[in-house]
Scaffold this active site. Structure first.
Site, PDB file in Angstrom:
ATOM      1  N   ASP A   1       0.851  -1.193   0.000  1.00 36.25           N
ATOM      2  CA  ASP A   1       0.000   0.000   0.000  1.00 36.25           C
ATOM      3  C   ASP A   1       0.886   1.242   0.000  1.00 36.25           C
ATOM      4  O   ASP A   1       1.422   1.630   1.035  1.00 36.25           O
ATOM      5  CB  ASP A   1      -0.911   0.008   1.224  1.00 36.25           C
ATOM      6  N   HIS A   2       1.031   1.856  -1.168  1.00 38.21           N
ATOM      7  CA  HIS A   2       1.859   3.060  -1.291  1.00 38.21           C
ATOM      8  C   HIS A   2       1.109   4.135  -2.059  1.00 38.21           C
ATOM      9  O   HIS A   2       0.421   3.846  -3.033  1.00 38.21           O
ATOM     10  CB  HIS A   2       3.174   2.741  -2.028  1.00 38.21           C
TER      11      HIS A   2
ATOM     12  N   SER B   1       1.968   1.176  11.444  1.00 33.48           N
ATOM     13  CA  SER B   1       1.846   2.501  12.057  1.00 33.48           C
ATOM     14  C   SER B   1       2.139   3.634  11.078  1.00 33.48           C
ATOM     15  O   SER B   1       1.973   4.799  11.420  1.00 33.48           O
ATOM     16  CB  SER B   1       2.764   2.618  13.276  1.00 33.48           C
ATOM     17  N   GLY B   2       2.562   3.307   9.863  1.00 33.94           N
ATOM     18  CA  GLY B   2       2.653   4.329   8.821  1.00 33.94           C
ATOM     19  C   GLY B   2       4.058   4.861   8.585  1.00 33.94           C
ATOM     20  O   GLY B   2       4.937   4.798   9.443  1.00 33.94           O
ATOM     21  N   GLU B   3       4.239   5.406   7.380  1.00 28.47           N
ATOM     22  CA  GLU B   3       5.488   6.052   6.981  1.00 28.47           C
ATOM     23  C   GLU B   3       5.153   7.388   6.339  1.00 28.47           C
ATOM     24  O   GLU B   3       4.158   7.509   5.611  1.00 28.47           O
ATOM     25  CB  GLU B   3       6.252   5.166   5.990  1.00 28.47           C
TER      26      GLU B   3
ATOM     27  N   ASN C   1       4.038   7.904   2.666  1.00 30.47           N
ATOM     28  CA  ASN C   1       2.666   7.646   2.251  1.00 30.47           C
ATOM     29  C   ASN C   1       1.628   8.463   3.004  1.00 30.47           C
ATOM     30  O   ASN C   1       0.557   8.739   2.470  1.00 30.47           O
ATOM     31  CB  ASN C   1       2.341   6.163   2.452  1.00 30.47           C
TER      32      ASN C   1
ATOM     33  N   VAL D   1       8.053  -4.271  21.917  1.00 23.99           N
ATOM     34  CA  VAL D   1       6.888  -3.741  22.644  1.00 23.99           C
ATOM     35  C   VAL D   1       5.628  -3.868  21.790  1.00 23.99           C
ATOM     36  O   VAL D   1       4.574  -4.339  22.252  1.00 23.99           O
ATOM     37  CB  VAL D   1       7.129  -2.271  23.059  1.00 23.99           C
TER      38      VAL D   1
END
Length: 326
Positions: free
Chosen positions: A37-38, A104-106, A109, A175
């Site tokens: 997903d990009h 958690s996203g970049e 994107n 974690v």
């Protein structure tokens, strides 16, 4: 037996071409599809970034195996309620096949709509609050939410599958792995040294047991990047040209632009891939690498060959690698 799937890289190929690759990979013996997903490619050279949900529906129509996003972020571009709706629809259309991979996203994107790009701890907290919303909606009941990061007025999902899709979390951190075991259905990670993976597995199992779950029944999924070609030199050229991000030895989640990655790619040297991604013309070397991760306990491995030589690679691995795995 671990399942070996095909990692469809929407950063590198036109989606119609990728659907064809998925179809041919399944016919050759690959078990399913993980779809990237990009909204932008890593580097301009890669050249594509199609919408993953459109692609997955098309790919699912042309295949019979499992399919899921590896991974999508439910926190910035899309409100978690929309991710829940998309996932429920895919599961209703393709029962028992779809899984929801979350991360958690970049910034590459997500920053396009984020306004403020938070530090990693907040990104992880947002992801788990998103999962709370998605879980509520997967009940099919009228639900609402007022949390630290999200609000949702009373709503429900009207198109629901008989069973909600499993939620898998992508992480390489202990974690988050423990929270994944506690709150989710499985773990996704990437190739790393054995001791690091074993540490992630230990925390994942700890979280699962604390939540009263049997960790042995929960999928452990690996996305494995590799470069195979007819010669070692061509395999290295493919890595340097198509996937220089594989040789970047630093966190990438805060970099916003493919053009910035392109500048960083100029610093990447062949030796930077050592220990990070196998580059070899020897199918048996790749078989040993994949087998190593299966022996560590992965249930599914989705392979990404970084070159443009996808059909040739599928054919060689189907004949010389997949049958020899155990």
């Amino acid at each position: 037996m671990a399942q070996i799937g095909y990692a469809a890289m929407l950063e590198q190929f036109h989606p119609r071409e990728l659907v064809d690759f998925c179809e041919k990979a399944e016919a050759a013996g690959f078990s399913g599809v993980m779809a990237a997903d990009h909204v932008q490619p890593w580097t301009p050279q890669q050249g594509n970034a199609a919408f993953v949900w459109s692609f997955m529906a098309a790919a699912a129509e042309h295949t019979r195996g499992d399919i899921g996003p590896g991974v999508t972020c439910p926190s910035y571009r899309s409100h978690p309620a929309i991710i829940a709706q998309a996932a429920a629809t895919m599961s209703a259309m393709y029962p028992g096949r779809f899984w929801l991979g979350l991360g958690s996203g970049e910034a590459l994107n997500e920053h396009v709509v984020a306004g403020y790009w938070p530090e990693v701890a907040e990104r992880i907290n947002r992801m788990f609050e998103s999962i709370e919303i998605i879980r509520k909606l997967f009940t099919g009941k009228d639900v609402k939410h007022a949390g630290e990061y999200y609000k949702m007025e009373t709503m429900r999902l009207w198109t629901m599958p008989e069973q909600p899709p499993p939620i898998y979390i992508a992480t390489a951190g202990p974690v988050t792995a423990e929270k994944t075991g506690r709150f989710c259905d499985g773990l996704i990670t990437v190739g790393a040294p054995e001791e690091k993976i074993e540490g992630v597995f230990d925390r994942f199992e700890k979280g699962a047991r604390e939540a009263g779950k049997d960790p042995s029944t929960m999928p452990r999924i690996l996305q494995l990047h590799l470069s195979w070609a007819r010669t070692d030199e061509e395999a290295m050229r493919n890595a340097m040209t198509e996937w220089p991000n594989g040789g970047m030895k630093f966190p990438k989640a805060d970099i916003r632009s493919p053009n910035d990655f392109a500048q960083m790619a100029k610093l990447v040297r062949p030796e930077d891939f050592q220990g990070r991604m196998l580059i070899s013309a020897d199918p048996d070397a790749h078989r040993r690498e994949i087998q190593k991760f299966i022996d560590l306990g992965f249930d599914r491995v989705y392979l990404h060959n970084v070159g443009r030589n996808q059909l040739e690679w599928i054919d060689v691995f189907a004949k010389q690698v997949l049958p020899k795995l155990h």
